[in-house]
Structure formats: structure tokens, C-alpha cells
Design an enzyme around this catalytic site. Structure first.
Site: not given
Ligand code: GLC
Length: 720
Positions: A262
Site C-alpha cells: 500500500d
Molecule cells: C491508499 C489506500 C489504497 C489505495 C492507495 C493508493 O492509502 O489504502 O486502497 O489504493 O493508497 O491511493
């Protein structure tokens, strides 16, 4: 639909090409592939500062950018968020806006895999039009806790329903030549201090719940990538969890794709040794951990031989084979984007996601009478509520309103009341041409009661903004809305409540109102869908994908550990319920929820009959559904395991959504996924069905037993 065999053939061809191309790459080219940068530097003083690795001619920035290797035909990898449509977190000033589809919990209420697939196809078409070849979709964490701010981005509390629907979103997206993820692997079921949250669970129960969701969804959709969650699982960060990534995902399940972290969830280069293949949003790591491990530290480790060459090659091959498997490198002209069609798909999703929880006959509202109808609260004069965070979509033409809410942590600045046009009030006026509509903002109970008193009928909206980075402190509606609803119902008993929330809420006013509708976050077409359901133009067919508890006392964790502690405080949450999530927990405790999983009313009635069940190595049930009412409608009969070889155990074994004309019958046959009948034997590393008698029931919800039967199953040890 790609058959499993065809998918496997594509995968092996893609694997071959991945190896072939990787062998031609320099180390520097490999290093450049195992990271992605954010389109904008988060939390920077000069927000909007673009990372120098993004070429000047790239304007459609979003969540992630990874430079390609043109000499080898490897395109740049550009990802965007996608749960409810293509997001634009402010990086693309010239973006005209995207279709804002219903939230996943609304699609979960549709119990309609085909509809979810259609939504995935549409999202991917809008992604390709922007050059995005990876979509950060497929949210399939289980809704374990009704306070979890991101439950609107997940399908349900049940592993099977979540897996079937998440797989279809991935299939829809990948059918358009765009890679999809499934996320967030795993047990990312609370937002409280998520970067420092340790989720504790019994490993075998984990296999029977959140991991089974991913396992079935992967088998049904072959996602090019898996995104690991922010949290720890049993003490190890999910993004660097050797057991979950190397032993389970890549080992036992043989997953061939790549694991991306993430955004800002990679504190240590050694995550590469534990199964992580790509560090995402590396500026987020600088913000949270003060470094970008897969840039400097990893190179040094590689030079020292601590990161073996084979492992770096494996990381790169996994990324390449997933791009090749869906044909990212073979894009011709982008498919046509028909925004009208996409709006229709969004409307159908909103319609089928609306759940009629209660109705004493006041609904549908007659459209040919000169009624005085009060429409109260919920910003219903302005628009429809959306969930917040990385999944929030800026619709075509822009929001009808954005009201800042704020809060702690990196997501505080993204926490807003977003409102989509058209408003419910506007749409109700069209649907009730003979009525005199009277809007009241619901600003105070006393004022709202005066409006209610002078009306024949009252539609009062209850809304709650929920989103990434936040768990709700309790189940109540904010801003004193419960008091407004109570005052309105006291002033006029002909009160209908419409909820726009991301989770179940408590309803202290429940016995005073005549109907309750849960619309969730229904997307840009939600205003229309709400008006259509309230006036009977559409027969509601949504079924709850999550249980509505009477109170948090009925849930496994009345007190949420860590709630209210300052941002950055380590938190440990013991998911002691194990695999007994949601309705399974209620089956275990015997408590009665306000509304059960699977519950949902219709303007017609359905009967079930002639149940036949066979056993052996799984359960197959056939039964007949009949529309016994006077108007067409859709029903979702559900098949449950209720007892396994003498042990009380409830599991959703199957479901099917059927559309029936008045008087029409349909015979259905549902065959259970065997792992839902089994327990996971961690010692053997396999699934075990025990010989014995298995009780099953066909019902309208987890607490209804319209038809019951039993059969026998024989001993089996299978799978992994
Ligand atoms: C975020 C989320 C994830 C998302 C990523 C990109 O914090 O947890 O679901 O796809 O960052 O935005």
C-alpha cells in the site's frame, strides 16, 4: 469470460515472456520497475510537486507511476484508484471527471456478480482513456467491524459473497486489458492507527475467513496484482509478512502475479525478501518512515549480495508477466467510452443496491395524489453522499458540494462531505409530479418537526460520512440527526427514513417510523434510484451484505482497542471471533440483530419450495422460487450450512439473484464451494471435511429457515 483453462494458458505464455524480457534488462532497469511514485508529493508544503521520475509530458498522473523500459516494449505503469470509479486526487486539473459508481457495499447488496463485472468493464474503459493500465480495485476485506471507515469500499462480511463479487470486478477490469488488484491483503478491517495496527487472529480461522476470500477471488479472477495492507498480521507487517506472502499466497496457492505494497507501507527493504515485489507511493514512505527502502537500501543490499539476483529477477518477472497476461503491452486504440452507458450501469447498481429494511405499506408512495410531502435533512436538496479517501471520485461536472470535515493523520485533509448531483429532492419532484414538496434542512429538531407537522408524509434523510483513515466511534448518526428523526416522527407518524451511510447505524427512532431504506453511498445516480424506489418505479431488491447489530454490545468488540488514541499510537486488535464474522457470530452467540445479513424487503412476495439436497463430497441443493405477489421483482434466496457433523456452524454456501414476473417460478440449483463445509487443518495444511450429517437451510436471510434438509458428507482432506 476467459475460461479457467484459457486464463492458465495466457498466464503460462505471459510467464514465459516475463522471463524472456527480464533476462534482457539491466539491473538499473529492474530497480526502476520495483517502485512507483505518487503523482503528487503527499503532505508536502508545495502540494502538487511532481516527482522528477514522471516525464514532463505525462499529465494524467494519479496514484502510481513506474517508468517503463521502451527499448524492451515495457510501457510505463500508471495506476489509479478505482473502487467506485477513476479517482483524481487533484493531480489532473484538466480531467473532465469520471463516472462515480455505487460503493462496493451497495454492490454487495445487489448480490449480482454480473452487475459488478459490468461496473469493472466500465471503470477499465475510463482508465484506458486516461492511459491507466493498473487499477487499484478489488477491495475485499471482510466487514468485521461496523465502525470500520472503509467498509463502503468492501463488499460484505461474508467470505464467499465478497470473493465472488470482488472476482467479478477484477474480471471486468482485466477483460479490458487493464491489470487489477485485490486488496488489502489481509485483515485490514479497521482504520484506527492502521500503520501501527497489529491484527491478531488464529491462523486456521484466518484461512477460513479473510484468506479464504482472497483465495477464492484469486482462483476466479487471476488478478495481476495483490495489494498488501498497512497493518501487521500476527506481529508482522502485511507488506513484509513472509508467512502470508511466501508460504500462503505464493507457496500454497502458487500465485504468479506481483505483490505491491500500500502507499507508504514499506518501512524496510527486507520486505523484498519476505514476498513484496513493488514499493508503492514511495513518497509516502518518506513521510511515514523517513526513507524509500526499495531505492537506496535495496540497491546496497543487492550489492552486498543480501538481496539475491534470483529474487530481484523474480520481482521483475512477476510484474512483467501480469502486464503481459492482460495485454497492457498490446493496447491498440482505447475502447470507446460511452458515459451515458456508464451512467446507466451506475444507476442499475444504485437501484439494486438499495435495501428496503422496513415497510408497513407506506411505500411505495402513490404518484398520482396531491400529497404534501416534507423532504428533510441529509443535504437532500444538494446531492448524494459519497465515501471519502483514496477511492473518492470527482464526477463529471464536479461535486454538488464539498464540505470539509477534517481529522487526524494523513487522510484528514481528504475527509470531506462530498455530494453528487442530482439531488434526491430534485429527483423526488420529478417522480411525484402531483405532490407539493417542502424541503427542510433538518437543522434543528424543533424546526424540522414544524415542517413535518404540516405535511401528509415525511421523507427524512440520515447521512454519515465515513472513509479511509477513520473508524466511527459508535453507530450513531452524526450532527444530532437521530434527534431530528425522532422529533419528525413524533410530529408526523407517516415518516420514512432514507439512510446514506457506509455502515450499519443504530436506530433509536426505529419503532416510530413506517419505513426505513438503506441506500449506502449509491454513487452519482443515487438520487434517481432513491426516488424510483420510494415511488415504486423500481421494486427494491437489495439484500444486506452486512448484519445490522442492535448495538456494539452484540459485536465481538464492544470497545474498539486504540480508538481515540493519538495518531501514531501502536494498536493491537485481537480478532477473537476468528472465522465467525458477522452473521456467523450471531449464530454463535444466539443474539438477535436489528436486521440480519441477507435481509431485504420487496414490493412483492416470494415463496420457496421443493428442496432437494444431495451430499457426498459437497452439498448440492435444488429448490423452487415463486413470485407470489402482483408485481415483478427480484429475490435473492440464500443457501446456508447450519450444522456440520453435529457442530453448530453457519456458513453462506450459495445464493442466486432471480428476477420473476408475478406468478412465475424458477428452479434453482446451488452447489457449495467445499471449503465452506470444511475446517482448515493447519497441521496438515489442508481442508478437512468430517464424515457426518450436514444440516442446510434455504432462507431470505441468515436468520430465516424457509426450507431445511440434511445430507451426509464423507471424510475428505483436500486443497491447500
Ligand atoms: C491508499 C489506500 C489504497 C489505495 C492507495 C493508493 O492509502 O489504502 O486502497 O489504493 O493508497 O491511493
Amino acid at each position: 469470460m476467459t475460461t479457467k483453462l484459457a486464463a492458465e494458458r495466457e498466464s503460462s505464455e505471459a510467464d514465459r515472456r516475463g522471463r524472456e524480457v527480464e533476462e534482457q534488462m539491466t539491473d538499473e532497469e529492474k530497480f526502476s520497475l520495483i517502485i512507483s511514485v505518487l503523482g503528487e508529493v503527499p503532505g508536502s508544503a508545495a502540494a502538487g510537486t511532481r516527482d522528477p521520475r514522471i516525464p514532463d509530458d505525462v499529465t494524467n498522473m494519479s496514484a502510481g507511476y513506474t517508468p517503463g523500459v521502451p527499448r524492451l516494449g515495457i510501457p510505463a505503469i500508471q495506476s489509479s484508484d478505482a473502487s467506485m470509479g477513476i479517482t483524481n486526487p487533484g493531480y489532473r486539473p484538466d480531467d473532465p471527471g469520471a463516472t462515480a459508481f455505487p460503493s462496493l457495499i451497495a454492490l454487495g447488496s445487489s448480490f449480482n456478480p454480473h452487475l459488478v463485472r459490468q461496473g469493472g468493464e466500465a471503470i477499465a474503459r475510463e482508465a484506458r482513456a486516461r492511459g491507466f493500465n493498473v487499477q487499484l480495485a478489488g477491495g475485499c476485506n471482510l466487514a468485521r467491524d461496523p465502525r470500520n471507515g472503509r467498509n463502503f469500499e468492501y463488499f460484505s462480511e461474508d467470505p464467499y459473497l465478497s470473493a465472488v463479487l470482488a472476482a467479478e470486478q477484477v474480471n471486468g477490469i482485466q477483460s479490458q486489458g487493464v491489470v487489477s488488484t485485490l486488496k488489502h491483503y489481509t485483515l485490514n478491517c479497521n482504520e484506527t492507527n492502521r500503520h501501527w495496527l497489529d491484527a491478531i487472529i488464529d491462523p486456521d480461522a484466518h484461512r477460513e475467513s479473510d484468506l479464504l476470500t482472497f483465495q477464492i477471488a484469486i482462483e476466479r479472477s487471476q488478478p495481476g496484482a495483490i495489494m498488501s495492507g498497512y497493518n501487521k498480521v500476527n506481529g508482522e507487517y502485511a507488506g513484509g509478512n513472509h508467512h502470508l506472502l511466501n508460504d500462503v499466497l505464493k507457496g500454497a496457492w502458487g500465485y504468479p502475479g506481483y505483490v505491491m505494497s500500500d502507499w507508504g507501507a514499506t518501512p524496510d527493504w527486507r520486505f523484498a525478501l519476505h514476498g513484496l515485489d513493488q514499493e508503492s507511493g514511495i513518497q509516502g514512505d518518506t513521510l511515514l518512515w523517513g526513507k524509500q527502502p526499495f531505492t537506496d537500501e535495496l540497491r546496497d543490499a543487492y550489492a552486498r549480495g543480501e538481496l539475491p539476483q534470483e529474487r530481484l529477477s523474480d520481482m521483475v518477472r512477476r510484474i512483467l508477466r501480469s502486464l503481459f497476461a492482460v495485454g497492457v503491452d498490446q493496447w491498440g486504440t482505447a475502447p470507446e467510452v460511452d458515459m451515458e452507458l456508464h451512467d446507466q450501469i451506475a444507476l442499475e447498481g444504485a437501484r439494486q443496491g438499495i435495501v428496503l429494511l422496513e415497510n408497513d405499506g407506506v411505500l411505495p408512495i402513490p404518484t398520482d395524489e396531491p400529497l404534501k410531502v416534507a423532504v428533510i435533512g441529509g443535504y437532500a436538496q444538494q446531492g448524494i453522499v459519497s465515501g471519502t479517501g483514496s477511492g473518492a471520485v470527482a464526477p463529471v461536472g464536479g461535486f454538488a458540494g464539498v464540505i470539509k470535515i477534517g481529522g487526524a493523520g494523513v487522510m484528514g485533509r481528504h475527509r470531506n462531505l462530498f455530494l453528487f448531483p442530482p439531488s434526491p429532492l430534485e429527483e423526488l419532484a420529478k417522480a411525484l409530479p402531483q405532490a407539493q414538496l417542502d424541503f427542510d434542512p433538518g437543522y434543528t429538531p424543533a424546526e424540522a418537526a414544524l415542517t413535518a407537522k404540516r405535511s401528509d408524509l415525511v421523507i427524512v434523510f440520515g447521512i454519515r460520512v465515513e472513509g479511509e483513515g477513520f473508524d466511527s466511534a459508535d453507530l450513531s448518526l452524526p450532527w444530532g440527526q437521530d434527534a431530528v428523526i425522532e422529533a419528525v416522527a413524533d410530529a408526523n407518524p407517516n415518516t420514512i427514513v432514507v439512510l446514506e451511510t457506509g455502515n450499519p447505524v443504530s436506530m433509536p427512532w426505529r419503532d416510530k417510523v413506517r419505513a426505513i431504506v438503506e441506500a449506502w453511498y449509491p454513487g452519482q445516480a443515487g438520487g434517481r434510484a432513491i426516488a424510483e424506489v420510494l415511488t415504486g418505479a423500481v421494486n427494491p431488491s437489495g439484500r444486506l451484505p452486512v448484519t445490522f447489530p442492535e448495538s456494539l454490545e452484540q459485536t465481538p468488540r464492544p470497545e474498539l482497542p486504540g480508538l481515540g488514541t493519538p495518531w501514531g499510537t501502536p494498536v493491537t486488535i485481537e480478532y477473537g471471533e476468528g472465522a465467525e464474522v458477522g452473521y456467523r457470530w450471531f449464530a454463535r452467540t444466539g443474539a438477535t440483530p436489528t436486521y440480519a445479513f441477507g435481509h431485504g424487503l420487496s414490493y412483492t412476495t416470494f415463496a420457496y419450495g421443493d428442496l432437494e439436497v444431495t451430499g457426498g463430497d459437497t452439498v448440492t441443493a435444488s429448490f423452487t422460487v415463486t413470485n407470489t405477489g402482483d408485481r415483478a421483482g427480484a429475490d435473492v434466496p440464500q443457501l446456508y450450512l447450519t450444522e456440520a457433523a453435529g457442530e453448530q456452524r453457519q456458513r453462506l454456501l450459495g445464493f442466486e439473484r432471480v428476477q420473476l414476473q408475478p406468478g412465475e417460478s424458477r428452479r434453482l440449483t446451488l452447489t457449495a464451494e467445499p471449503r465452506l463445509l470444511a475446517r482448515f487443518d493447519g497441521t496438515a495444511g489442508q481442508w478437512r471435511i468430517t464424515t457426518g450429517t450436514y444440516q442446510v437451510a434455504v432462507g431470505r436471510s441468515a436468520d430465516s429457515r424457509e426450507l431445511v434438509a440434511e445430507t451426509t458428507l464423507t471424510d475428505a482432506l483436500f486443497g491447500s
